[in-house]
Design a protein around this motif. Structure first.
Motif, PDB file in Angstrom:
ATOM      1  N   SER A 582      -0.242  17.721  16.632  1.00 28.08           N
ATOM      2  CA  SER A 582       0.074  18.909  17.419  1.00 28.08           C
ATOM      3  C   SER A 582       1.518  18.834  17.919  1.00 28.08           C
ATOM      4  O   SER A 582       2.087  17.741  18.062  1.00 28.08           O
ATOM      5  N   VAL A 583       2.094  20.010  18.165  1.00 29.78           N
ATOM      6  CA  VAL A 583       3.469  20.097  18.678  1.00 29.78           C
ATOM      7  C   VAL A 583       3.530  21.201  19.727  1.00 29.78           C
ATOM      8  O   VAL A 583       2.765  22.167  19.668  1.00 29.78           O
ATOM      9  N   GLN A 584       4.439  21.056  20.686  1.00 27.02           N
ATOM     10  CA  GLN A 584       4.580  22.069  21.732  1.00 27.02           C
ATOM     11  C   GLN A 584       6.009  22.063  22.262  1.00 27.02           C
ATOM     12  O   GLN A 584       6.586  21.000  22.522  1.00 27.02           O
ATOM     13  N   ILE A 585       6.574  23.273  22.407  1.00 32.31           N
ATOM     14  CA  ILE A 585       7.897  23.434  23.005  1.00 32.31           C
ATOM     15  C   ILE A 585       7.694  23.948  24.426  1.00 32.31           C
ATOM     16  O   ILE A 585       6.898  24.867  24.650  1.00 32.31           O
ATOM     17  N   CYS A 586       8.411  23.358  25.394  1.00 38.07           N
ATOM     18  CA  CYS A 586       8.261  23.855  26.768  1.00 38.07           C
ATOM     19  C   CYS A 586       8.930  25.216  26.898  1.00 38.07           C
ATOM     20  O   CYS A 586       9.744  25.622  26.069  1.00 38.07           O
ATOM     21  N   THR A 587       8.586  25.924  27.960  1.00 38.78           N
ATOM     22  CA  THR A 587       8.998  27.320  28.125  1.00 38.78           C
ATOM     23  C   THR A 587      10.507  27.501  28.109  1.00 38.78           C
ATOM     24  O   THR A 587      11.016  28.469  27.553  1.00 38.78           O
ATOM     25  N   ASN A 588      11.247  26.564  28.704  1.00 39.31           N
ATOM     26  CA  ASN A 588      12.698  26.731  28.788  1.00 39.31           C
ATOM     27  C   ASN A 588      13.453  26.132  27.596  1.00 39.31           C
ATOM     28  O   ASN A 588      14.675  26.018  27.618  1.00 39.31           O
ATOM     29  N   ASN A 589      12.710  25.752  26.549  1.00 40.99           N
ATOM     30  CA  ASN A 589      13.313  25.245  25.309  1.00 40.99           C
ATOM     31  C   ASN A 589      14.122  23.955  25.489  1.00 40.99           C
ATOM     32  O   ASN A 589      15.018  23.673  24.698  1.00 40.99           O
ATOM     33  N   ARG A 590      13.769  23.159  26.476  1.00 46.18           N
ATOM     34  CA  ARG A 590      14.512  21.913  26.671  1.00 46.18           C
ATOM     35  C   ARG A 590      13.795  20.710  26.055  1.00 46.18           C
ATOM     36  O   ARG A 590      14.437  19.783  25.599  1.00 46.18           O
ATOM     37  N   ILE A 591      12.483  20.748  26.088  1.00 42.66           N
ATOM     38  CA  ILE A 591      11.686  19.595  25.677  1.00 42.66           C
ATOM     39  C   ILE A 591      10.735  19.998  24.552  1.00 42.66           C
ATOM     40  O   ILE A 591      10.166  21.083  24.549  1.00 42.66           O
ATOM     41  N   LEU A 592      10.555  19.085  23.604  1.00 41.80           N
ATOM     42  CA  LEU A 592       9.585  19.243  22.529  1.00 41.80           C
ATOM     43  C   LEU A 592       8.683  18.018  22.566  1.00 41.80           C
ATOM     44  O   LEU A 592       9.166  16.881  22.621  1.00 41.80           O
ATOM     45  N   VAL A 593       7.381  18.231  22.562  1.00 43.93           N
ATOM     46  CA  VAL A 593       6.418  17.129  22.580  1.00 43.93           C
ATOM     47  C   VAL A 593       5.590  17.186  21.304  1.00 43.93           C
ATOM     48  O   VAL A 593       5.104  18.251  20.918  1.00 43.93           O
ATOM     49  N   SER A 594       5.437  16.042  20.660  1.00 44.40           N
ATOM     50  CA  SER A 594       4.601  15.958  19.456  1.00 44.40           C
ATOM     51  C   SER A 594       3.634  14.786  19.589  1.00 44.40           C
ATOM     52  O   SER A 594       3.933  13.786  20.247  1.00 44.40           O
ATOM     53  N   THR A 595       2.470  14.913  18.954  1.00 44.27           N
ATOM     54  CA  THR A 595       1.446  13.874  19.024  1.00 44.27           C
ATOM     55  C   THR A 595       0.978  13.525  17.626  1.00 44.27           C
ATOM     56  O   THR A 595       1.170  14.298  16.679  1.00 44.27           O
ATOM     57  N   SER A 596       0.324  12.366  17.503  1.00 48.20           N
ATOM     58  CA  SER A 596      -0.104  11.951  16.163  1.00 48.20           C
ATOM     59  C   SER A 596      -1.409  11.168  16.188  1.00 48.20           C
ATOM     60  O   SER A 596      -1.915  10.803  17.249  1.00 48.20           O
ATOM     61  N   GLU A 597      -1.923  10.895  14.992  1.00 50.57           N
ATOM     62  CA  GLU A 597      -3.226  10.245  14.837  1.00 50.57           C
ATOM     63  C   GLU A 597      -3.230   8.797  15.295  1.00 50.57           C
ATOM     64  O   GLU A 597      -4.288   8.228  15.533  1.00 50.57           O
ATOM     65  N   ASP A 598      -2.059   8.169  15.379  1.00 46.74           N
ATOM     66  CA  ASP A 598      -1.999   6.777  15.820  1.00 46.74           C
ATOM     67  C   ASP A 598      -1.952   6.658  17.343  1.00 46.74           C
ATOM     68  O   ASP A 598      -1.749   5.568  17.877  1.00 46.74           O
ATOM     69  N   GLY A 599      -2.157   7.769  18.058  1.00 49.68           N
ATOM     70  CA  GLY A 599      -2.180   7.754  19.516  1.00 49.68           C
ATOM     71  C   GLY A 599      -0.831   7.965  20.162  1.00 49.68           C
ATOM     72  O   GLY A 599      -0.722   7.960  21.387  1.00 49.68           O
ATOM     73  N   ALA A 600       0.209   8.177  19.363  1.00 48.97           N
ATOM     74  CA  ALA A 600       1.563   8.299  19.899  1.00 48.97           C
ATOM     75  C   ALA A 600       1.829   9.685  20.468  1.00 48.97           C
ATOM     76  O   ALA A 600       1.357  10.694  19.940  1.00 48.97           O
ATOM     77  N   ILE A 601       2.598   9.708  21.549  1.00 47.84           N
ATOM     78  CA  ILE A 601       3.134  10.944  22.124  1.00 47.84           C
ATOM     79  C   ILE A 601       4.647  10.776  22.171  1.00 47.84           C
ATOM     80  O   ILE A 601       5.145   9.834  22.789  1.00 47.84           O
ATOM     81  N   LEU A 602       5.368  11.667  21.509  1.00 50.35           N
ATOM     82  CA  LEU A 602       6.816  11.564  21.443  1.00 50.35           C
ATOM     83  C   LEU A 602       7.471  12.751  22.138  1.00 50.35           C
ATOM     84  O   LEU A 602       7.043  13.889  21.940  1.00 50.35           O
ATOM     85  N   ARG A 603       8.452  12.446  22.963  1.00 53.32           N
ATOM     86  CA  ARG A 603       9.209  13.491  23.649  1.00 53.32           C
ATOM     87  C   ARG A 603      10.608  13.560  23.037  1.00 53.32           C
ATOM     88  O   ARG A 603      11.325  12.566  22.987  1.00 53.32           O
ATOM     89  N   TRP A 604      10.958  14.770  22.582  1.00 55.21           N
ATOM     90  CA  TRP A 604      12.243  14.985  21.927  1.00 55.21           C
ATOM     91  C   TRP A 604      13.085  15.963  22.747  1.00 55.21           C
ATOM     92  O   TRP A 604      12.548  16.809  23.459  1.00 55.21           O
ATOM     93  N   LYS A 605      14.383  15.857  22.591  1.00 53.71           N
ATOM     94  CA  LYS A 605      15.273  16.866  23.152  1.00 53.71           C
ATOM     95  C   LYS A 605      15.288  18.045  22.194  1.00 53.71           C
ATOM     96  O   LYS A 605      15.650  17.901  21.027  1.00 53.71           O
TER      97      LYS A 605
END
Length: 612
Positions: A582-605
């Motif tokens: 799954s992926v999600q962009i925050c409302t103000n377009n500053r942060i992108l969060v992605s998740t994966s099957e290995d349990g990881a949560i990654l925060r991107w600019k």
């Protein structure tokens, strides 16, 4: 990967939440005493103990299976798993440069364990069960010197290796039905094994530890006791505890300067015990099995990693557990960011929902439902409720601050609830299930035209319509006032996700055909098709608030940011070790969060921030 994707700039990775606690001895403290080293997916993470700042070593193509740190800390070695029949790579990293020093390929399918020689001349590697070999590598030459089958033909599978602390020519291997001391014969490019004799004691050795003077080998066994074997003679000298064994086996060992031993067990019991009679001195119980013990400095402080993807810090004086890091130990199913904020986000997985602070990142709240899986979640627009879809056919509504259960909808869907969304007025919930039904207003059936699992639901901003995607290749637009379908779009695919463009004239879909398709809402016609992946389905997709960009992620483990109008990739994120879910962009377009099957949560600019 297409040429267009290769040439796209890299996304800036800001933080990674998670730790693969299933990797035995995966958590280490660097000899400089300032960094923790641990794996998550295909990334080696260096985390500052002082301020939590993370650095990332990228190079592996699949999940990391083992990690070793050289005595001075000059090198880090990591091995990975690979598909059956394919070679599994070892990477030696230059710690100072934070770069790849050497890439070594020999073992098939999996690298089980690694260990550096004390003078850092050699690296010993152990292949997995499908490989069954030991290899010794010359670090300077970046080549294998020699190799051998790890176990006798009649013995079982070898599980671990450990180098001597004083001799570059001596190391130990152990596992199921095998315990050997090996000597490197460099002139003849051979390694010769000495079979250790444990008398009538037949054990499966899960971990080994050798003291600084190399006098003996400590072997933690799956039977829950510890064997002490003379390193020079290979003879058993002692074992214990005899009566009260460690439940679910001894899974981690460390010898302290005092001679006492730190012991971790498969049940989560973590103990300080006597080095002479193995009697317990102090003991605490942690969540799930202990897989790593890492000593900092002289042993006044140490860190423990568990199968629950949690890290604890201990001080020798009080032996109290301080939880310093948490993560999902299993696949993350969904991510949601509250409307109008970039401070918080929530994720869901097997047994729990977790709320995180974006900036830290830190777990703020955990909502646990034992033995159940949360398939999807969403925040109501006012931020006062978390709505969640569970595989036990229930919709659960929680308070986001306290985690208190506010409401339960029983029997919402016969085959489990698989998708969920809340209306903007915060009065209604729309859910989808495994049987293909979409429900509104608790248990009012909206439709039965979908015959397959509903994978995604998005609601129009006026709350009068919604769009659903399902695994039978159909997308429906529904009238939420009259409870009828307004439009149907079909494709030869299993749809995984759907999004409204903010102007709501178009929707975009993606799924197993690896294609992102633009559709006209009014007549259901196809406007455009983009090949979004060269391999595997697209599982997650989200469009920015201004509608100028959208993000995709899927089985190819690559996160891609697209220009909506141009239909081209603007940025690529390559850090996930597992399938992106799954992926999600925050409302103000500053942060992108992605998740994966290995349990990881990654925060991107997010590379295209809003001008406002």
């Amino acid at each position: 990967m297409s040429e267009e994707t290769w040439s796209a700039p890299q996304l800036e990775l800001e933080a990674v939440i998670g730790f693969n606690g299933y990797v035995f001895s995966g958590l280490s403290v660097h000899p400089d005493k300032t960094h923790l080293i641990y794996p998550l997916g295909c990334t080696v993470i260096l985390k500052s103990i002082k301020d939590g700042k993370q650095e990332f070593l990228h190079g592996h193509t699949n999940n990391i299976s083992c990690i070793a740190v050289s005595k001075s800390g000059k090198y880090i070695a990591s091995g990975q798993v690979n598909y059956m029949g394919f070679k599994a790579e070892i990477i030696i990293w230059d710690y100072t440069q934070r770069s790849i020093y050497a890439q070594l390929v020999l073992h098939t399918a999996k690298v089980e364990a690694l260990s550096f020689s004390p003078k850092e001349n050699y690296l010993v590697s152990l292949g997995g069960q499908d490989d069954g070999s030991i290899a010794v590598w010359n670090i300077e030459a970046k080549q294998a010197i020699c190799g051998s089958p790890a176990s006798p033909h009649s013995a079982g599978h070898c599980l671990t290796v450990q180098y001597s602390n004083t001799n570059d020519n001596i190391f130990v291997s152990a596992g199921s039905g095998t315990l050997r001391v090996w000597e490197l014969d460099l002139p003849n490019r051979k390694i010769q094994p000495l079979e250790c004799q444990t008398s009538k004691l037949k054990r499966i050795v899960r971990c080994i530890e050798i003291p600084e003077d190399d006098q003996f080998i400590l072997c933690g066994t799956t039977s829950g006791d510890i064997m002490k074997v003379n390193l020079k003679t290979g003879l058993l000298s002692n074992y214990g505890p005899v009566k009260t064994k460690y439940s679910l086996g001894v899974t981690a060992l460390k010898i302290l300067k005092s001679g006492n031993i730190l012991v971790g067990s498969g049940s989560g019991c973590f103990s300080l015990c006597s080095g002479t009679n193995f009697k317990t001195i102090k003991q605490v119980n942690l969540e799930k099995g202990v897989t790593s013990i890492a000593i900092r400095g002289e042993g006044q402080q140490f860190f423990v990693g568990t199968e629950a993807a949690q890290m604890y810090r201990f001080r020798y004086e009080d032996f109290k557990a301080e939880l310093i890091s948490t993560g999902h130990p299993s696949a993350v199913k969904d991510v949601a960011i509250p409307y109008g904020t970039s401070e918080l986000f929530a994720t869901c997985s097997y047994e729990d929902i977790r709320v995180w602070h974006i900036g830290k990142p830190k777990e703020l709240l955990r909502i646990t439902i034992p033995n159940m899986t949360c398939n999807a979640l969403d925040f109501m627009t006012d931020g006062c409720r978390i709505i969640s879809a569970w595989n036990d056919c229930k919709i659960r509504v929680f308070a986001p601050e306290s985690g208190k259960l506010m409401h339960v909808i029983h029997n919402a869907h016969m085959l489990g609830v698989t998708a969920i969304a809340g209306t903007r007025d915060c009065k209604r919930i729309v859910s989808g299930g495994g049987e293909g039904q979409v429900c509104k207003k608790l248990q009012l059936r909206l439709t039965q035209e979908d015959k397959a699992m509903i994978t995604c639901i998005k609601i129009k901003s006026d709350d009068k319509e919604c769009v659903t995607a399902s695994t039978d290749g159909a997308c429906f637009i529904w009238d939420l006032v009259r409870f009828v379908s307004l439009q149907m779009m079909t494709a030869n695919t299993l749809f995984r996700t759907v999004c409204y463009h903010p102007e709501e004239h178009h929707i975009i879909t993606s799924g197993t055909d690896r294609t992102v398709t633009y559709w006209n809402v009014y007549d259901g016609s196809t406007i455009r098709e983009l090949k979004a992946s060269q391999s595997g389905p697209i599982n997650g997709m989200h469009i920015s608030q201004d509608g100028k960009h959208f993000v995709t992620g899927g089985n190819d483990k690559m996160l891609k940011v697209w220009d909506f109008m141009e239909g081209v990739v603007t940025h690529v994120g390559i850090a996930h070790g597992g399938t992106i879910t799954s992926v999600q962009i925050c409302t103000n377009n500053r942060i992108l969060v992605s998740t994966s099957e290995d349990g990881a949560i990654l925060r991107w600019k997010f590379p295209h921030p809003s001008s406002s």
